[in-house]
Design a protein around this motif. Structure first.
Motif, mmCIF file in Angstrom:
data_model
loop_
_atom_site.group_PDB
_atom_site.id
_atom_site.type_symbol
_atom_site.label_atom_id
_atom_site.label_comp_id
_atom_site.label_asym_id
_atom_site.label_seq_id
_atom_site.Cartn_x
_atom_site.Cartn_y
_atom_site.Cartn_z
ATOM 1 N N VAL A 95 -8.973 -2.988 1.255
ATOM 2 C CA VAL A 95 -9.044 -3.406 2.497
ATOM 3 C C VAL A 95 -9.051 -4.950 2.564
ATOM 4 O O VAL A 95 -8.176 -5.432 3.455
ATOM 5 N N ALA A 96 -9.869 -5.462 1.965
ATOM 6 C CA ALA A 96 -10.046 -6.870 2.123
ATOM 7 C C ALA A 96 -8.769 -7.654 1.476
ATOM 8 O O ALA A 96 -8.336 -8.701 1.923
ATOM 9 N N ALA A 97 -8.409 -7.139 0.313
ATOM 10 C CA ALA A 97 -7.159 -7.787 -0.337
ATOM 11 C C ALA A 97 -5.931 -7.740 0.573
ATOM 12 O O ALA A 97 -5.073 -8.933 0.879
ATOM 13 N N LEU A 98 -5.842 -6.595 1.399
ATOM 14 C CA LEU A 98 -4.708 -6.448 2.496
ATOM 15 C C LEU A 98 -4.866 -7.339 3.569
ATOM 16 O O LEU A 98 -3.773 -7.838 4.228
ATOM 17 N N LEU A 99 -6.008 -7.600 3.937
ATOM 18 C CA LEU A 99 -6.251 -8.477 5.028
ATOM 19 C C LEU A 99 -5.798 -10.037 4.513
ATOM 20 O O LEU A 99 -5.513 -10.789 5.442
ATOM 21 N N HIS A 100 -5.851 -10.308 3.472
ATOM 22 C CA HIS A 100 -5.486 -11.526 3.025
ATOM 23 C C HIS A 100 -3.712 -11.688 2.391
ATOM 24 O O HIS A 100 -3.479 -12.773 2.207
ATOM 25 N N ASP A 101 -3.099 -10.450 2.361
ATOM 26 C CA ASP A 101 -1.753 -10.361 1.897
ATOM 27 C C ASP A 101 -0.891 -10.972 2.883
ATOM 28 O O ASP A 101 -0.508 -10.128 3.915
ATOM 29 N N PRO A 102 0.128 -12.048 2.438
ATOM 30 C CA PRO A 102 0.770 -12.366 3.625
ATOM 31 C C PRO A 102 2.080 -11.479 3.669
ATOM 32 O O PRO A 102 2.736 -11.462 4.611
ATOM 33 N N ARG A 157 5.940 -6.078 5.296
ATOM 34 C CA ARG A 157 6.979 -6.685 5.635
ATOM 35 C C ARG A 157 8.198 -6.355 4.664
ATOM 36 O O ARG A 157 9.461 -6.418 4.777
ATOM 37 N N GLU A 158 7.812 -5.684 3.621
ATOM 38 C CA GLU A 158 8.650 -5.404 2.487
ATOM 39 C C GLU A 158 7.976 -3.972 1.770
ATOM 40 O O GLU A 158 6.867 -3.553 1.993
ATOM 41 N N ASP A 159 8.849 -3.294 0.863
ATOM 42 C CA ASP A 159 8.266 -2.239 0.375
ATOM 43 C C ASP A 159 7.183 -2.511 -0.645
ATOM 44 O O ASP A 159 7.505 -3.775 -1.385
ATOM 45 N N MET A 160 6.082 -1.835 -0.661
ATOM 46 C CA MET A 160 4.754 -2.387 -1.442
ATOM 47 C C MET A 160 4.470 -1.271 -2.280
ATOM 48 O O MET A 160 4.711 0.141 -2.128
ATOM 49 N N ASP A 161 3.551 -1.675 -3.301
ATOM 50 C CA ASP A 161 2.824 -0.766 -4.024
ATOM 51 C C ASP A 161 1.263 -1.197 -3.769
ATOM 52 O O ASP A 161 0.811 -2.406 -4.062
ATOM 53 N N ILE A 162 0.653 -0.211 -3.017
ATOM 54 C CA ILE A 162 -0.816 -0.576 -2.808
ATOM 55 C C ILE A 162 -1.777 0.332 -3.711
ATOM 56 O O ILE A 162 -1.701 1.494 -3.592
ATOM 57 N N ALA A 163 -2.395 -0.295 -4.350
ATOM 58 C CA ALA A 163 -3.351 0.670 -5.497
ATOM 59 C C ALA A 163 -2.476 1.734 -6.167
ATOM 60 O O ALA A 163 -3.049 2.907 -6.072
ATOM 61 N N PRO A 167 -7.986 4.976 -3.094
ATOM 62 C CA PRO A 167 -8.269 4.427 -1.894
ATOM 63 C C PRO A 167 -7.116 4.439 -0.858
ATOM 64 O O PRO A 167 -7.345 3.780 0.192
ATOM 65 N N VAL A 168 -5.905 4.767 -1.205
ATOM 66 C CA VAL A 168 -4.869 4.916 -0.270
ATOM 67 C C VAL A 168 -4.342 6.267 -0.125
ATOM 68 O O VAL A 168 -4.099 6.900 -1.050
ATOM 69 N N VAL A 169 -4.617 6.800 1.313
ATOM 70 C CA VAL A 169 -4.125 8.088 1.279
ATOM 71 C C VAL A 169 -2.798 8.354 2.387
ATOM 72 O O VAL A 169 -3.277 7.815 3.440
ATOM 73 N N LEU A 179 -3.727 5.662 5.130
ATOM 74 C CA LEU A 179 -5.020 5.032 5.616
ATOM 75 C C LEU A 179 -5.748 4.558 4.174
ATOM 76 O O LEU A 179 -5.655 4.912 3.016
ATOM 77 N N VAL A 180 -6.184 3.310 4.220
ATOM 78 C CA VAL A 180 -6.916 2.510 3.178
ATOM 79 C C VAL A 180 -8.376 2.663 3.693
ATOM 80 O O VAL A 180 -8.889 1.935 4.676
ATOM 81 N N GLY A 181 -9.366 2.785 2.570
ATOM 82 C CA GLY A 181 -10.684 2.873 2.962
ATOM 83 C C GLY A 181 -11.639 2.299 2.024
ATOM 84 O O GLY A 181 -12.899 1.982 1.857
ATOM 85 N N GLY A 182 -11.188 1.543 0.693
ATOM 86 C CA GLY A 182 -11.834 1.004 -0.363
ATOM 87 C C GLY A 182 -12.014 -0.583 0.016
ATOM 88 O O GLY A 182 -11.149 -0.967 0.725
ATOM 89 N N TYR A 183 -13.119 -1.112 0.011
ATOM 90 C CA TYR A 183 -13.564 -2.337 0.175
ATOM 91 C C TYR A 183 -12.619 -3.219 -0.107
ATOM 92 O O TYR A 183 -11.999 -4.292 0.480
ATOM 93 N N HIS A 184 -12.281 -3.343 -1.540
ATOM 94 C CA HIS A 184 -11.390 -4.468 -2.232
ATOM 95 C C HIS A 184 -10.037 -4.230 -1.947
ATOM 96 O O HIS A 184 -9.505 -5.156 -1.652
#
Length: 394
Positions: free
Chosen positions: A48-55, A290-296, A31-33, A41-46
């Motif tokens: 995308v939704a999680a990142l929109l809520h991630d501070p 804002r910081e180094d992250m691990d996304i999926a 889901p992350v390319v 680029l992030v295309g999976g629903y869950h």
């Protein structure tokens, strides 16, 4: 790798009529390319939704060091975003109350009737220029207190600002967009001048409410007032034009669903929600860690551009049953059409009222209408995707 060119291919104008196969390719690759330009680029629903809520994810382009100019509150983070959003929403009515927007329902329906009064059988119309554009423009002009006759002025400014807001992998974020900067300056000056004319002589509009705020703690600065008014004027019509036009196009392509809605107009609210999922007016949003992250499972460095493909999430089969089928009776339709999280579209109630009025009034006319061009010509903007013209014979 082909997956590294997905953003370039999605934003290529040739893909504008149907980007959805590319979104499917994104979800299969993701889901992350990572893209060739270094963005993700992030295309999976869950996801995308999680990142929109991630501070940890910032909406502010300054987080990535690309720009230094203060953006409008749409691209700010809390607490500044919350302060300006709250002040901008106050003239709409108290929190959690339909207020002013709901009170405009009758007026919106009257504007709709006036626009449709010249639509006769056999006539060729452009759904965009003859209906979907003038309806929300008239409404937002009345809300803000902008003279409708000045529309040609701010349409030119709006076009320049919307073009600059597009997601383009080849764009240099460090290079200023002179046409957009000029449009923002001229539009801001125009709106500030209108507001000043109402200082001490308030009318029943939002500019009057902003400039005559008695509480100094709740007043917008001149810069904030200009940026907020610009945002409200542009956001108040650009996305609604796409919502209405995409809705008409979707229904004309599916006569069985159109007939269903004509027989059961009570389904219209659910149909509008399905349109927001199936053909959303906004396709992408940018966020910056804002910081180094691990996304999926994918490491993403601080300051990197992350493009959230809302339209892809809306077609994710992991979230929606038969996502490529338009179903106006669809249950559990928690789409991303109005984004999500703290930047959820605060104009959503107004857009819904306008869409209900527009499509409800058009339904009786569309049964015998047919498209004159399919696919229609689309606007250049890939993020705010919608037809530039939609020619129909009634």
């Amino acid at each position: 790798m082909d997956s590294e060119t997905l953003l370039a291919r999605i934003t290529d104008y040739a893909s504008r009529p149907d980007p959805y196969p590319l979104y499917a390719e994104l979800r299969e690759a993701g889901p992350v390319v990572r893209q060739a330009d270094g963005s993700h680029l992030v295309g999976g629903y869950h996801q995308v939704a999680a990142l929109l809520h991630d501070p940890r994810m910032s909406a502010d382009p300054r987080t990535g060091g690309a720009v230094t100019r203060k953006p409008p509150f749409l691209r700010l983070d809390d607490p500044e975003h919350h302060r300006l959003r709250t002040l901008a929403m106050r003239p709409f009515g108290p929190p959690h109350c339909p207020g002013r927007v709901d009170g405009m329902r009758g007026e919106i329906e009257q504007i709709t009737k006036e626009l449709l009064s010249s639509f006769e059988a056999g006539r060729e119309i452009d759904v965009v220029d003859d209906f979907a554009y003038p309806l929300p423009v008239t409404v937002i002009c009345r809300l803000l207190g902008v003279p409708r006759q000045d529309e040609p002025l701010f349409r030119t400014w709006s076009d320049a600002l919307v073009a600059a807001a597009d997601v383009r992998p080849d764009a240099d974020a460090t290079e200023p967009d002179e046409s957009a900067d000029r449009a923002r300056t001229e539009m801001g000056g125009y709106l500030l001048n209108l507001a000043e004319q109402r200082r001490g002589k308030p009318a029943d509009d939002m500019l009057s409410a902003f400039v005559n705020e008695p509480d100094p703690d709740l007043r917008l600065s001149q810069e904030e007032l200009a940026e907020t008014a610009i945002l409200l004027l542009i956001a108040g019509h650009e996305t609604t034009v796409n919502l209405i036009t995409n809705g008409v196009l979707t229904l004309l392509r599916r006569p069985e669903q159109l007939d269903h809605l004509r027989r059961e107009p009570g389904l219209l609210p659910r149909a509008v929600e399905e349109l927001l999922r199936f053909e959303p007016p906004v396709h992408m949003r940018e966020r910056i860690p804002r910081e180094d992250m691990d996304i999926a499972g994918v490491p993403v460095a601080k300051g990197t551009s992350v493009i959230l493909a809302l339209a892809s999430g809306n077609r994710d089969p992991r979230r929606f049953h038969e996502p490529d089928r338009f179903d106006p009776t669809r249950p559990d339709n928690e789409h991303l059409g109005f984004c999500s999280g703290i930047h959820y579209c605060f104009g959503a109630p107004l857009a819904r009222v306008e869409a209900y009025a527009a499509l409800g009034a058009l339904l009786p006319l569309l049964g015998s209408a047919h498209l004159l061009e399919d696919p229609p010509p689309y606007r250049q903007n890939a993020m705010l995707r919608g037809p530039r013209h939609l020619r129909v014979r009634l």
